[in-house]
Scaffold this active site. Structure first.
Site, mmCIF file in Angstrom:
data_model
loop_
_atom_site.group_PDB
_atom_site.id
_atom_site.type_symbol
_atom_site.label_atom_id
_atom_site.label_comp_id
_atom_site.label_asym_id
_atom_site.label_seq_id
_atom_site.Cartn_x
_atom_site.Cartn_y
_atom_site.Cartn_z
ATOM 1 N N VAL A 6 -0.299 -3.981 -44.315
ATOM 2 C CA VAL A 6 0.369 -2.753 -44.753
ATOM 3 C C VAL A 6 1.851 -2.972 -45.076
ATOM 4 O O VAL A 6 2.532 -2.006 -45.427
ATOM 5 C CB VAL A 6 0.173 -1.609 -43.734
ATOM 6 C CG1 VAL A 6 -1.301 -1.212 -43.661
ATOM 7 C CG2 VAL A 6 0.699 -1.974 -42.369
ATOM 8 N N GLU A 7 2.342 -4.209 -44.939
ATOM 9 C CA GLU A 7 3.683 -4.561 -45.406
ATOM 10 C C GLU A 7 3.730 -6.056 -45.659
ATOM 11 O O GLU A 7 3.218 -6.836 -44.859
ATOM 12 C CB GLU A 7 4.782 -4.233 -44.380
ATOM 13 C CG GLU A 7 5.016 -2.772 -44.161
ATOM 14 C CD GLU A 7 6.169 -2.489 -43.198
ATOM 15 O OE1 GLU A 7 7.107 -3.319 -43.113
ATOM 16 O OE2 GLU A 7 6.119 -1.444 -42.536
ATOM 17 N N ASN A 8 4.367 -6.426 -46.757
ATOM 18 C CA ASN A 8 4.663 -7.821 -47.049
ATOM 19 C C ASN A 8 5.644 -7.737 -48.211
ATOM 20 O O ASN A 8 5.469 -6.893 -49.089
ATOM 21 C CB ASN A 8 3.363 -8.554 -47.471
ATOM 22 C CG ASN A 8 3.595 -9.969 -47.987
ATOM 23 O OD1 ASN A 8 3.112 -10.348 -49.051
ATOM 24 N ND2 ASN A 8 4.326 -10.770 -47.244
#
Ligand code: P53
Length: 476
Positions: free
Chosen positions: A373-375
């Site tokens: 959900v984040e990168n």
């Protein structure tokens, strides 16, 4: 075939406080993000006692998504997003946090936002608490060191699950709940848990106590969500920075194992509904007498998560030292530089293979569906006179990570639900409060001092990501 499953969720991620602005609109209360000034690379954000005159609070206006979300969502749809991760600002729904009734104007804002997403074929993915808890809960209750916050959070969760159950299927409870393993600095205790420490206070047991109350609140929220609507998918959210041993010396290996224990036990409690034995033994050795009741333990077993959401930006490394015979991990002193990888301008180690390793680590341990959900890559972008931004470095970073993510799915058999790169439109950095540390596919005209037109423009990476999504991850 790329191997990503049908219905794989491609999108982008943000958090309410970092882009909405409108900090006093629609009856919104003051959040912890509203009392944090702008810092810089290596200069921590100041946490002020309330909102003080003459200070620069970048989250107050942020990028004004509160008024511009319709146009911004159109740009996301143009890239082909099938999902969009954001958070619900707790202070729009319960401005102080301890009210009994929610604020209708706040609820209506998210109704409109989610309706707009759905109209564009974009599935909202929602975090309940992303570094933006009501500031009143800090001043009045001491933040999550107080058990009363469990009830406040669960009430908030119940209200939004009931209200949006037919618009939002994917949820997460606490963003990067394990950041607070870094308890010596002031940032994570405050953003995760609304904790302010007295000088000389023993911080570590307070951190464990606050995290425990959050884990109980998370489990109760999961249980309540399922009762409201069994089709909801409710996950946890972990900041994954895998910790490697600096060398293959057995002591370094053991140090890395201990470090992983200290940073990732949170996942064990979310997924398995109980504390790992290594942590209970550690509490005993350190003499931490925590308030963990039989009722809490029962609650934890009844609210295990459906999936693991996690962020991945970088890996860490550590080593054993003679002055640390028990190999205790301290995030401010135990990390060392990894000589095999490059670093971003903010010193974050760039390690795409670490993403494949992390996916495998989570899947080996928990066998639950995973959701990245984040990168993303925080960098200084230059807006050319023709309005373009040539952010090839961002494309290189993301392409390298997607390649490794694909190997984890195709070669290693990891069950991956989706991928939402962070800060898909430029926004206020959480760690530094800067605008200059940009992550977006969409450039926003605003600088660290708050000057700029807030105009949006497509970066080179915008068209690149559009192709990635259209080809389901084949064209990198
Ligand atoms: P910024 C530290 C380490 C890994 C992720 O971070 C982190 C942090 C906190 O700074 O935070 C997550 O903006 C967080 C987002 C944040 C993003 O990573 O400091 O969930 O809110 O913006 C990037 O560069």
């Amino acid at each position: 075939m790329s191997g990503f499953k049908t219905g794989f969720l491609w999108g982008g991620a943000v958090a309410a406080h970092q882009l909405e602005g409108g900090w006093q609109e629609g009856g919104k209360g003051i959040s912890v993000a509203d009392v944090m000034t702008a810092g810089a690379n290596g200069v921590p954000r100041e946490i002020t006692d309330g909102v003080l005159p003459g200070k620069n609070y970048p989250n107050h206006e942020a990028i004004d998504f509160y008024h511009r979300y319709k146009d911004d969502l159109k740009l996301f749809a143009e890239m082909g997003y099938t999902c969009f991760r954001t958070s619900i600002a707790w202070t729009r729904i319960f401005p102080k946090g301890d009210e009994l009734e929610p604020n209708e104007a706040g609820l209506q804002f998210y109704d409109s936002l989610f309706d707009e997403c759905l109209k564009l074929g974009i599935e909202p993915v929602i975090t309940l608490s992303h570094f933006e808890m009501p500031y009143h809960l800090v001043t009045e209750y001491g933040g999550w060191r107080n058990r009363k916050l469990i009830d406040f959070f669960v009430r908030f969760a119940q209200v939004v699950f009931a209200r949006y159950q037919h618009k939002v299927k994917y949820w997460m409870t606490f963003n990067e709940i394990n950041n607070q393993a870094n308890f010596h600095e002031d940032f994570a205790p405050f953003t995760n848990s609304g904790l302010k420490y007295q000088p000389g206070e023993d911080r570590e047991p307070v951190m464990y106590q606050a995290a425990h109350y959050e884990l109980v609140a998370s489990a109760l929220a999961v249980k309540a969500g399922r009762e409201i609507n069994p089709s909801l998918q409710i996950g946890c959210m972990i900041a994954m920075c895998p910790i490697y041993p600096l060398t293959c010396a057995p002591g370094d290996m053991m140090m890395a194992m201990n470090a992983m224990h200290r940073r990732y036990w949170f996942t064990d409690v979310h997924v398995r509904g109980k504390y790992p034995q290594h942590l209970l033994n550690y509490f005993e050795r350190r003499g931490f007498a925590l308030d963990i009741t039989e009722e809490d333990k029962q609650a934890l077993t009844q609210g295990c998560v459906d999936y693991i959401g996690f962020s991945y930006y970088m890996s860490f490394a550590t080593k054993a030292t003679d002055d640390n015979p028990q190999l205790d991990y301290d995030e401010t002193t135990s990390l060392v530089s990894n000589p095999y990888v490059q670093k971003s301008d903010w010193g974050w180690q760039i390690d795409p293979v670490g993403l494949r390793y992390s996916l495998n680590w989570f899947y080996d341990h928990y066998q639950l569906p995973l959701f990245i959900v984040e990168n993303g890559f925080g960098a200084i972008d230059v807006l050319e006179s023709d309005g373009t931004v040539n952010d090839q470095y961002r494309i290189d970073y993301l392409a390298a990570h997607i390649k490794e993510m694909k190997k984890a799915v195709v070669e290693d058999g990891v069950d991956l639900m989706g991928y939402t790169p962070w800060g898909c439109i430029d926004l206020v950095s959480a760690g530094t409060g800067e605008m200059k540390k940009r992550y977006g596919f969409i450039y926003v005209d605003k600088d660290n001092e708050g000057n700029g037109t807030l105009a949006r423009s497509r970066k080179k990476s915008f068209n690149w990501y559009k192709e990635v999504i259209a080809s389901n991850g084949e064209k990198l």
